[in-house]
Scaffold this active site. Structure first.
Site, PDB file in Angstrom:
ATOM      1  N   VAL A 146       0.832  -1.209   0.000  1.00 57.70           N
ATOM      2  CA  VAL A 146       0.000   0.000   0.000  1.00 57.70           C
ATOM      3  C   VAL A 146       0.868   1.261   0.000  1.00 57.70           C
ATOM      4  CG1 VAL A 146      -1.644   1.312   1.410  1.00 57.70           C
ATOM      5  CG2 VAL A 146      -2.005  -1.118   1.016  1.00 57.70           C
TER       6      VAL A 146
ATOM      7  N   GLU B 292      -7.853   2.098   2.201  1.00 50.99           N
ATOM      8  CA  GLU B 292      -7.381   1.772   0.852  1.00 50.99           C
ATOM      9  C   GLU B 292      -8.184   0.589   0.307  1.00 50.99           C
ATOM     10  OE1 GLU B 292      -5.015   3.236  -1.261  1.00 50.99           O
ATOM     11  OE2 GLU B 292      -6.196   1.807  -2.430  1.00 50.99           O
TER      12      GLU B 292
ATOM     13  N   ARG C 286      -6.471  -3.562  -5.118  1.00 57.50           N
ATOM     14  CA  ARG C 286      -6.211  -5.010  -5.181  1.00 57.50           C
ATOM     15  C   ARG C 286      -4.787  -5.211  -5.622  1.00 57.50           C
ATOM     16  NH1 ARG C 286     -10.338  -5.859  -9.839  1.00 57.50           N
ATOM     17  NH2 ARG C 286      -9.441  -3.812 -10.155  1.00 57.50           N
ATOM     18  N   GLU C 287      -4.098  -6.139  -5.020  1.00 65.05           N
ATOM     19  CA  GLU C 287      -2.766  -6.453  -5.520  1.00 65.05           C
ATOM     20  C   GLU C 287      -2.901  -7.001  -6.940  1.00 65.05           C
ATOM     21  OE1 GLU C 287      -0.394  -8.734  -2.741  1.00 65.05           O
ATOM     22  OE2 GLU C 287      -1.115  -7.491  -1.095  1.00 65.05           O
TER      23      GLU C 287
ATOM     24  N   LEU D 146     -17.467 -13.835  -8.306  1.00 68.94           N
ATOM     25  CA  LEU D 146     -18.288 -15.048  -8.347  1.00 68.94           C
ATOM     26  C   LEU D 146     -17.518 -16.181  -9.021  1.00 68.94           C
ATOM     27  CD1 LEU D 146     -21.866 -13.698  -9.230  1.00 68.94           C
ATOM     28  CD2 LEU D 146     -21.011 -14.487  -7.009  1.00 68.94           C
ATOM     29  N   GLN D 147     -16.191 -16.121  -8.932  1.00 69.32           N
ATOM     30  CA  GLN D 147     -15.393 -17.196  -9.528  1.00 69.32           C
ATOM     31  C   GLN D 147     -15.111 -18.233  -8.439  1.00 69.32           C
ATOM     32  OE1 GLN D 147     -11.945 -15.728 -11.583  1.00 69.32           O
ATOM     33  NE2 GLN D 147     -11.224 -17.770 -12.107  1.00 69.32           N
TER      34      GLN D 147
ATOM     35  N   GLY E  43     -13.559 -21.482  -6.627  1.00 65.64           N
ATOM     36  CA  GLY E  43     -12.184 -21.984  -6.675  1.00 65.64           C
ATOM     37  C   GLY E  43     -11.786 -22.628  -5.364  1.00 65.64           C
TER      38      GLY E  43
ATOM     39  N   CYS F  92      -5.408  -9.864   3.250  1.00 63.85           N
ATOM     40  CA  CYS F  92      -6.514  -9.034   3.759  1.00 63.85           C
ATOM     41  C   CYS F  92      -7.828  -9.752   4.015  1.00 63.85           C
ATOM     42  CB  CYS F  92      -6.701  -7.842   2.836  1.00 63.85           C
ATOM     43  SG  CYS F  92      -5.291  -6.717   3.023  1.00 63.85           S
TER      44      CYS F  92
HETATM   45  P1  NAD Z   1       3.132  -4.711   4.090  1.00 61.08           P
HETATM   46  O1  NAD Z   1       3.391  -5.736   5.140  1.00 61.08           O
HETATM   47  O2  NAD Z   1       3.396  -5.027   2.666  1.00 61.08           O
HETATM   48  O3  NAD Z   1       3.985  -3.388   4.437  1.00 61.08           O
HETATM   49  C1  NAD Z   1       4.036  -2.786   5.687  1.00 61.08           C
HETATM   50  C2  NAD Z   1       5.383  -2.069   5.807  1.00 61.08           C
HETATM   51  O4  NAD Z   1       5.390  -1.292   7.008  1.00 61.08           O
HETATM   52  C3  NAD Z   1       6.576  -3.029   5.924  1.00 61.08           C
HETATM   53  O5  NAD Z   1       7.543  -2.694   4.938  1.00 61.08           O
HETATM   54  C4  NAD Z   1       7.129  -2.797   7.343  1.00 61.08           C
HETATM   55  O6  NAD Z   1       8.531  -2.921   7.425  1.00 61.08           O
HETATM   56  C5  NAD Z   1       6.695  -1.359   7.583  1.00 61.08           C
HETATM   57  N1  NAD Z   1       6.579  -0.967   9.002  1.00 61.08           N
HETATM   58  C6  NAD Z   1       5.910  -1.613   9.984  1.00 61.08           C
HETATM   59  N2  NAD Z   1       5.965  -0.888  11.108  1.00 61.08           N
HETATM   60  C7  NAD Z   1       6.668   0.240  10.833  1.00 61.08           C
HETATM   61  C8  NAD Z   1       7.025   1.386  11.589  1.00 61.08           C
HETATM   62  N3  NAD Z   1       6.672   1.534  12.873  1.00 61.08           N
HETATM   63  N4  NAD Z   1       7.756   2.360  10.974  1.00 61.08           N
HETATM   64  C9  NAD Z   1       8.118   2.238   9.680  1.00 61.08           C
HETATM   65  N5  NAD Z   1       7.785   1.178   8.912  1.00 61.08           N
HETATM   66  C10 NAD Z   1       7.067   0.192   9.490  1.00 61.08           C
HETATM   67  O7  NAD Z   1       1.625  -4.243   4.304  1.00 61.08           O
HETATM   68  P2  NAD Z   1       0.561  -3.874   3.166  1.00 61.08           P
HETATM   69  O8  NAD Z   1       0.115  -5.098   2.463  1.00 61.08           O
HETATM   70  O9  NAD Z   1       1.064  -2.722   2.383  1.00 61.08           O
HETATM   71  O10 NAD Z   1      -0.674  -3.419   4.094  1.00 61.08           O
HETATM   72  C11 NAD Z   1      -0.604  -2.227   4.855  1.00 61.08           C
HETATM   73  C12 NAD Z   1      -1.985  -1.942   5.426  1.00 61.08           C
HETATM   74  O11 NAD Z   1      -2.881  -1.652   4.364  1.00 61.08           O
HETATM   75  C13 NAD Z   1      -2.631  -3.086   6.207  1.00 61.08           C
HETATM   76  O12 NAD Z   1      -3.399  -2.542   7.247  1.00 61.08           O
HETATM   77  C14 NAD Z   1      -3.533  -3.744   5.187  1.00 61.08           C
HETATM   78  O13 NAD Z   1      -4.634  -4.405   5.773  1.00 61.08           O
HETATM   79  C15 NAD Z   1      -4.006  -2.553   4.377  1.00 61.08           C
HETATM   80  N6  NAD Z   1      -4.352  -2.843   2.978  1.00 61.08           N
HETATM   81  C16 NAD Z   1      -3.558  -3.657   2.240  1.00 61.08           C
HETATM   82  C17 NAD Z   1      -3.884  -3.899   0.901  1.00 61.08           C
HETATM   83  C18 NAD Z   1      -3.056  -4.835   0.056  1.00 61.08           C
HETATM   84  O14 NAD Z   1      -3.509  -5.156  -1.042  1.00 61.08           O
HETATM   85  N7  NAD Z   1      -1.893  -5.301   0.471  1.00 61.08           N
HETATM   86  C19 NAD Z   1      -4.991  -3.251   0.322  1.00 61.08           C
HETATM   87  C20 NAD Z   1      -5.765  -2.400   1.118  1.00 61.08           C
HETATM   88  C21 NAD Z   1      -5.433  -2.204   2.453  1.00 61.08           C
HETATM   89  C1  UGA Z   2      -8.811  -7.383  -1.705  1.00 59.59           C
HETATM   90  C2  UGA Z   2      -9.918  -6.429  -2.160  1.00 59.59           C
HETATM   91  O1  UGA Z   2     -10.385  -6.828  -3.451  1.00 59.59           O
HETATM   92  C3  UGA Z   2      -9.410  -4.989  -2.231  1.00 59.59           C
HETATM   93  O2  UGA Z   2     -10.476  -4.105  -2.560  1.00 59.59           O
HETATM   94  C4  UGA Z   2      -8.846  -4.619  -0.852  1.00 59.59           C
HETATM   95  O3  UGA Z   2      -8.288  -3.318  -0.877  1.00 59.59           O
HETATM   96  C5  UGA Z   2      -7.781  -5.600  -0.464  1.00 59.59           C
HETATM   97  O4  UGA Z   2      -8.322  -6.950  -0.451  1.00 59.59           O
HETATM   98  C6  UGA Z   2      -7.239  -5.356   0.905  1.00 59.59           C
HETATM   99  O5  UGA Z   2      -7.934  -4.850   1.760  1.00 59.59           O
HETATM  100  O6  UGA Z   2      -6.083  -5.738   1.058  1.00 59.59           O
HETATM  101  P1  UGA Z   2      -6.681  -8.509  -2.850  1.00 59.59           P
HETATM  102  O7  UGA Z   2      -6.660  -9.349  -1.620  1.00 59.59           O
HETATM  103  O8  UGA Z   2      -5.431  -7.857  -3.290  1.00 59.59           O
HETATM  104  O9  UGA Z   2      -7.781  -7.340  -2.684  1.00 59.59           O
HETATM  105  O10 UGA Z   2      -7.169  -9.401  -4.085  1.00 59.59           O
HETATM  106  P2  UGA Z   2      -8.595  -9.920  -4.622  1.00 59.59           P
HETATM  107  O11 UGA Z   2      -8.622  -9.728  -6.076  1.00 59.59           O
HETATM  108  O12 UGA Z   2      -9.719  -9.342  -3.849  1.00 59.59           O
HETATM  109  O13 UGA Z   2      -8.508 -11.476  -4.329  1.00 59.59           O
HETATM  110  C7  UGA Z   2      -8.505 -11.981  -3.001  1.00 59.59           C
HETATM  111  C8  UGA Z   2      -8.605 -13.494  -3.021  1.00 59.59           C
HETATM  112  O14 UGA Z   2      -9.918 -13.892  -3.464  1.00 59.59           O
HETATM  113  C9  UGA Z   2      -7.622 -14.189  -3.966  1.00 59.59           C
HETATM  114  O15 UGA Z   2      -7.117 -15.352  -3.351  1.00 59.59           O
HETATM  115  C10 UGA Z   2      -8.464 -14.555  -5.183  1.00 59.59           C
HETATM  116  O16 UGA Z   2      -7.985 -15.664  -5.876  1.00 59.59           O
HETATM  117  C11 UGA Z   2      -9.804 -14.842  -4.515  1.00 59.59           C
HETATM  118  N1  UGA Z   2     -10.962 -14.688  -5.432  1.00 59.59           N
HETATM  119  C12 UGA Z   2     -11.262 -13.468  -5.948  1.00 59.59           C
HETATM  120  C13 UGA Z   2     -11.782 -15.779  -5.699  1.00 59.59           C
HETATM  121  O17 UGA Z   2     -11.539 -16.912  -5.211  1.00 59.59           O
HETATM  122  N2  UGA Z   2     -12.857 -15.606  -6.517  1.00 59.59           N
HETATM  123  C14 UGA Z   2     -13.177 -14.399  -7.056  1.00 59.59           C
HETATM  124  O18 UGA Z   2     -14.196 -14.321  -7.784  1.00 59.59           O
HETATM  125  C15 UGA Z   2     -12.353 -13.305  -6.763  1.00 59.59           C
END
Ligand code: NAD
Ligand code: UGA
Length: 421
Positions: free
Chosen positions: A11, A144, A147-148, A245-246, A248, A255
């Site tokens: 993020v 946020e 989606r990754e 709706l896929q 699997g 998350c």
């Molecule tokens: P991540 O684990 O990829 O990254 C977190 C980073 O924060 C790491 O690099 C870690 O070293 C750093 N960190 C931790 N504590 C710290 C501190 N005190 N000072 C400085 N750096 C520090 O996490 P992410 O996947 O980017 O997720 C971050 C947040 O966003 C989570 O709450 C997650 O739920 C949310 N989120 C993630 C996604 C996603 O797709 N990954 C999407 C939406 C929301």
């Molecule tokens: C999900 C949400 O889609 C984002 O909106 C949100 O920001 C994020 O979580 C988060 O909070 O981190 P992400 O986990 O990156 O995003 O990926 P998705 O595309 O949502 O897929 C999540 C999982 O569900 C995967 O394992 C995927 O294979 C599975 N999936 C997705 C299914 O099995 N069926 C589907 O139809 C869609």
């Protein structure tokens, strides 16, 4: 604007790249020294399509710091992780530590934006923490939704921008609108806790859609119906929609599992029984075992069988393996005595005593069965006649219902999907 982002993960780095593209100067801070060293060298530590290109294009506005907070920033983002603890509750210790680090430096002109997904009430608690320290800090909850695998697109073209703030905070909304000028999306402005709840509710709803279709897949299997037709048939109803709706082998990633569990825990804390969330989680927790039973029935026994598992990442277009159903599948097959060989275009298998092939050919060669566990495009586009020649056996197991069934069967292979009759 001058922006500081604490937490350079999926993020934080995506936010940094997008804000730099919008013309802001961005300082990323992370406590992981190796990660910051890599970023300073120009290496992007994660695979996310388009991210490395944005970093290169806007490098003059992007700066990386180990631990050192950029004190002159107009806006400070918290993007650190909030993983689940052993009981499924969100571990907010990273957020707390970031706030503690900020406390001596932050001033009342700055806007503090919490992007990490945090339990309901956390933003209010952060506001009160600063108030107790004698500082009136404007705190904004800006969850946020990226989606990754499509993080840059999702950040540049979001469906909405959710802003939580105090009702008497007149300035923060215009700060956020200035920051995101150039991004066209409706704003949803609510309370701090309202924004936190929207984030959890969105993830829980999407996870529920997946568990719903996975339950339908089990029923379809029992009645000899194709769940892909069912998903299409219900998804064309505008009130239902075609997405998520896929069917699997279940949802994974950093998350959905943790956020469903977190919301469940928050419900119990308020003596509210979250029946829907419990069902969503139960279906997901049992989906892989249900499918492994099917694999066992199909292959007879799996001990000593050479099984190519295509996919390690929790979804395509990412190298992220956190809570990956593909990794769980690999471990289960290995535990059942199968000779598993795994493959992924980007992700790397850690701490599992299973070989990872460097090429698709190496994975497929002499396989008794091939299982697609992650729906990467390159698996969907395989030449199935060639696959047939390479394999010893003839079973193709589509754990994501993503492969062309007709083409596979026409190549003389036996196709096994999820809930496809
Ligand atoms: P991540 O684990 O990829 O990254 C977190 C980073 O924060 C790491 O690099 C870690 O070293 C750093 N960190 C931790 N504590 C710290 C501190 N005190 N000072 C400085 N750096 C520090 O996490 P992410 O996947 O980017 O997720 C971050 C947040 O966003 C989570 O709450 C997650 O739920 C949310 N989120 C993630 C996604 C996603 O797709 N990954 C999407 C939406 C929301
Ligand atoms: C999900 C949400 O889609 C984002 O909106 C949100 O920001 C994020 O979580 C988060 O909070 O981190 P992400 O986990 O990156 O995003 O990926 P998705 O595309 O949502 O897929 C999540 C999982 O569900 C995967 O394992 C995927 O294979 C599975 N999936 C997705 C299914 O099995 N069926 C589907 O139809 C869609």
């Amino acid at each position: 604007m001058n922006v500081c982002i604490i937490g350079a993960g999926y993020v934080g780095l995506t936010t940094a790249a997008v804000l730099a593209k919008l013309g802001h100067t961005v300082h990323c801070v992370d406590e992981n020294e190796q990660k910051i060293a890599a970023l300073k060298r120009g290496d992007v530590p994660i695979y996310e399509p388009g991210l490395a290109e944005l970093f290169t294009d806007h490098q003059s506005r992007l700066f990386f710091h180990h631990k050192q907070i950029h004190v002159e920033a107009d806006v400070i983002f918290i993007c650190v992780g909030t993983p689940a603890d052993s009981k499924g509750k969100p571990d907010v210790s990273y957020v707390n530590r970031a706030i503690a680090d900020l406390t001596p430096h932050i001033n009342e002109k700055q806007t503090l934006v919490i992007k990490s997904t945090v339990p309901i009430g956390t933003n209010e608690r952060i506001y009160n923490h600063f108030k107790n320290e004698g500082k009136h800090i404007r705190v904004v909850s800006n969850p946020e939704f990226l989606r990754e695998g499509s993080a840059i697109f999702d950040s540049l073209y979001p469906d909405r921008i959710v802003i939580g703030l105090h009702h008497d905070d007149d300035r923060s909304l215009s700060v956020m609108q200035t920051l995101y000028a150039g991004i066209h999306a409706p704003y949803v402005v609510t309370s701090l806790s309202g924004a936190e709840m929207i984030k959890y509710a969105a993830n829980a709803f999407l996870a529920t859609k997946i568990s719903f279709i996975n339950e339908m897949a089990r029923l379809c299997e029992a009645y000899g119906v194709d769940v892909v037709d069912v998903a299409k048939g219900i998804g064309l109803d505008g009130r239902i929609g075609p997405h998520f709706l896929q069917a699997g082998i279940g949802y994974g990633g950093s998350c959905f599992p943790k956020d469903v569990a977190a919301l469940q825990q928050m419900a119990y804390e308020q003596n509210v029984r979250p029946y829907m969330l419990e069902a969503t989680k139960t279906i997901n927790d049992t989906q892989l075992n249900w499918y492994v039973q099917k694999i066992k029935r199909t292959l007879g026994h799996i001990s000593k069988k050479r099984i190519a598992v295509l996919g390690i990442a929790f979804k395509p277009n990412t190298d992220d393996i956190r809570e990956s159903p593909a990794v769980s599948l690999i471990k289960k097959l290995h535990a059942h005595g199968a000779n598993v060989i795994a493959h992924d275009p980007k992700a790397v298998l850690h701490n599992v005593d299973v070989k990872q092939a460097t090429t698709l050919e190496e994975a497929i060669a002499q396989a008794d069965a091939l299982i697609v566990a992650t729906d990467w495009d390159e698996y969907k586009q395989l030449n199935w006649s060639y696959v047939k020649q390479m394999m010893s056996g003839n079973v193709v197991i589509d754990g994501r219902n993503c492969l062309p069934r007709e083409a596979i069967m026409n190549a003389g292979l036996n196709y096994i999907g999820v809930g496809r009759g």
